[in-house]
Design a protein around this motif. Structure first.
Motif, mmCIF file in Angstrom:
data_model
loop_
_atom_site.group_PDB
_atom_site.id
_atom_site.type_symbol
_atom_site.label_atom_id
_atom_site.label_comp_id
_atom_site.label_asym_id
_atom_site.label_seq_id
_atom_site.Cartn_x
_atom_site.Cartn_y
_atom_site.Cartn_z
ATOM 1 N N ALA A 1 0.985 -1.083 -0.185
ATOM 2 C CA ALA A 1 0.070 0.017 -0.248
ATOM 3 C C ALA A 1 0.731 1.363 0.444
ATOM 4 O O ALA A 1 0.671 2.235 -1.146
ATOM 5 N N ASP B 1 -10.396 -6.567 -1.851
ATOM 6 C CA ASP B 1 -10.654 -5.086 -1.307
ATOM 7 C C ASP B 1 -12.452 -5.342 -0.802
ATOM 8 O O ASP B 1 -12.686 -6.475 -0.039
ATOM 9 N N GLY C 1 3.744 0.803 -3.612
ATOM 10 C CA GLY C 1 2.442 0.692 -4.945
ATOM 11 C C GLY C 1 2.510 -0.515 -5.714
ATOM 12 O O GLY C 1 2.398 -0.225 -6.937
ATOM 13 N N GLU C 2 3.346 -1.773 -5.222
ATOM 14 C CA GLU C 2 3.727 -2.781 -5.870
ATOM 15 C C GLU C 2 2.585 -3.774 -5.404
ATOM 16 O O GLU C 2 1.897 -3.600 -4.428
ATOM 17 N N ALA C 3 2.760 -4.317 -6.404
ATOM 18 C CA ALA C 3 1.258 -5.552 -6.648
ATOM 19 C C ALA C 3 1.350 -6.746 -6.131
ATOM 20 O O ALA C 3 2.374 -7.219 -5.993
ATOM 21 N N THR D 1 -8.235 -8.820 -5.776
ATOM 22 C CA THR D 1 -7.486 -7.213 -6.116
ATOM 23 C C THR D 1 -5.852 -7.183 -5.841
ATOM 24 O O THR D 1 -5.828 -7.919 -4.668
ATOM 25 N N GLN D 2 -5.174 -7.138 -6.527
ATOM 26 C CA GLN D 2 -3.538 -6.712 -6.497
ATOM 27 C C GLN D 2 -3.199 -5.457 -5.986
ATOM 28 O O GLN D 2 -1.877 -5.619 -5.962
ATOM 29 N N ASP D 3 -3.823 -4.569 -5.314
ATOM 30 C CA ASP D 3 -3.627 -3.295 -5.146
ATOM 31 C C ASP D 3 -3.793 -3.601 -3.628
ATOM 32 O O ASP D 3 -4.592 -3.491 -2.798
ATOM 33 N N GLY D 4 -2.180 -2.429 -3.090
ATOM 34 C CA GLY D 4 -2.175 -3.464 -1.588
ATOM 35 C C GLY D 4 -3.301 -2.403 -1.109
ATOM 36 O O GLY D 4 -3.508 -2.418 -0.059
ATOM 37 N N ARG D 5 -3.137 -0.922 -1.335
ATOM 38 C CA ARG D 5 -4.128 -0.161 -0.565
ATOM 39 C C ARG D 5 -5.817 -0.741 -0.355
ATOM 40 O O ARG D 5 -6.602 -0.135 -0.110
ATOM 41 N N ALA D 6 -6.344 -1.225 -1.363
ATOM 42 C CA ALA D 6 -7.780 -2.168 -1.749
ATOM 43 C C ALA D 6 -7.711 -3.114 -0.955
ATOM 44 O O ALA D 6 -8.337 -3.054 -0.252
#
Length: 240
Positions: free
Chosen positions: A103, A116, A106-108, A122-127
């Protein structure tokens, strides 16, 4: 150092003299860091240790859209004539720290492991940080995570805030000499490790490793060479 840390630091002197077994526990904290640290202290005293840690929900049960179990690590420590054997794992497919790091950087994340807030992959850390992750190994890891959450209740997880899905840290510490006359356990563990490492290897395999062997080697290397830290993490620390 916390009260639990002080208790684990000198475990043998704190075991009941009659049966040489004990079970310290805590539920009035929200972090215990690496369980292997405490298990090494236990093993250094010649004792066998088991440690479980339940937490707030991050693991999404199979078929669910929201997390319901902590990442719930479990660790074992065994003395041997060749040094400690430590096995320390989390029951999540990803460490929560990996999610938070992704997150930040930004690394997937790897596909198929994180969800999420609506339960979508999801592969998005923030999600994922707003959602959760799967247990490792499908239903097996999920079942183990559930069992560790239950052991957290034995440690008093529901006492501080009345929540059954909360933090509880349990240790089981045993003097192997109470079970084995003459206490040959450390020597037997050494023999076990050597027997496993002597297993015939597949072509191209240099050695058969046993749990904690790679970690101890890496620790010594990092002590000599230092630890690499992502630039985004350094920037976040400087901004505090």
């Amino acid at each position: 150092m916390s009260a639990m840390s002080r208790s684990i630091a000198a475990p043998k002197s704190r075991l009941p003299k009659r049966n040489r077994a004990g079970s310290p526990r805590s539920a009035s904290t929200t972090a215990i860091s690496a369980g292997a640290y405490y298990l090494e202290r236990i093993v250094d005293a010649g004792l066998v240790g088991l440690h479980t840690a339940s937490g707030s929900p991050h693991i999404v049960p199979p078929g669910a859209t929201r997390p319901a179990l902590g990442t719930n690590p479990i660790a074992f420590g065994f003395p041997s004539a060749d040094g400690p054997f430590i096995f320390d794992i989390g029951t999540a497919s990803l460490m929560w720290g990996e999610v938070l790091l992704a997150a930040e950087t930004g690394e997937a994340l790897p596909p198929g492991l994180a969800f999420d807030a609506d339960g979508n992959p999801t592969q998005d850390g923030r999600a994922a940080a707003s959602g959760g992750v799967s247990a490792f190994g499908g239903h097996k890891g999920y079942g183990l995570a559930f069992a560790i959450q239950a052991l957290g209740l034995l440690a008093g997880a529901a006492i501080p805030r009345g929540r059954v899905q909360d933090y509880g840290f349990l240790f089981l510490v045993v003097d192997p000499g109470t079970l084995l006359p003459g206490n040959p356990f450390a020597e037997q563990m050494s023999q076990l490790g050597k027997a496993i490492q002597a297993t015939p290897r597949r072509p191209g395999v240099e050695e058969i490793r046993i749990p904690s062997q790679r970690a101890f080697r890496e620790r010594e290397r990092r002590r000599a060479e230092g630890i690499l830290v992502d630039a985004a993490v350094i920037a976040a620390l400087k901004a505090l």
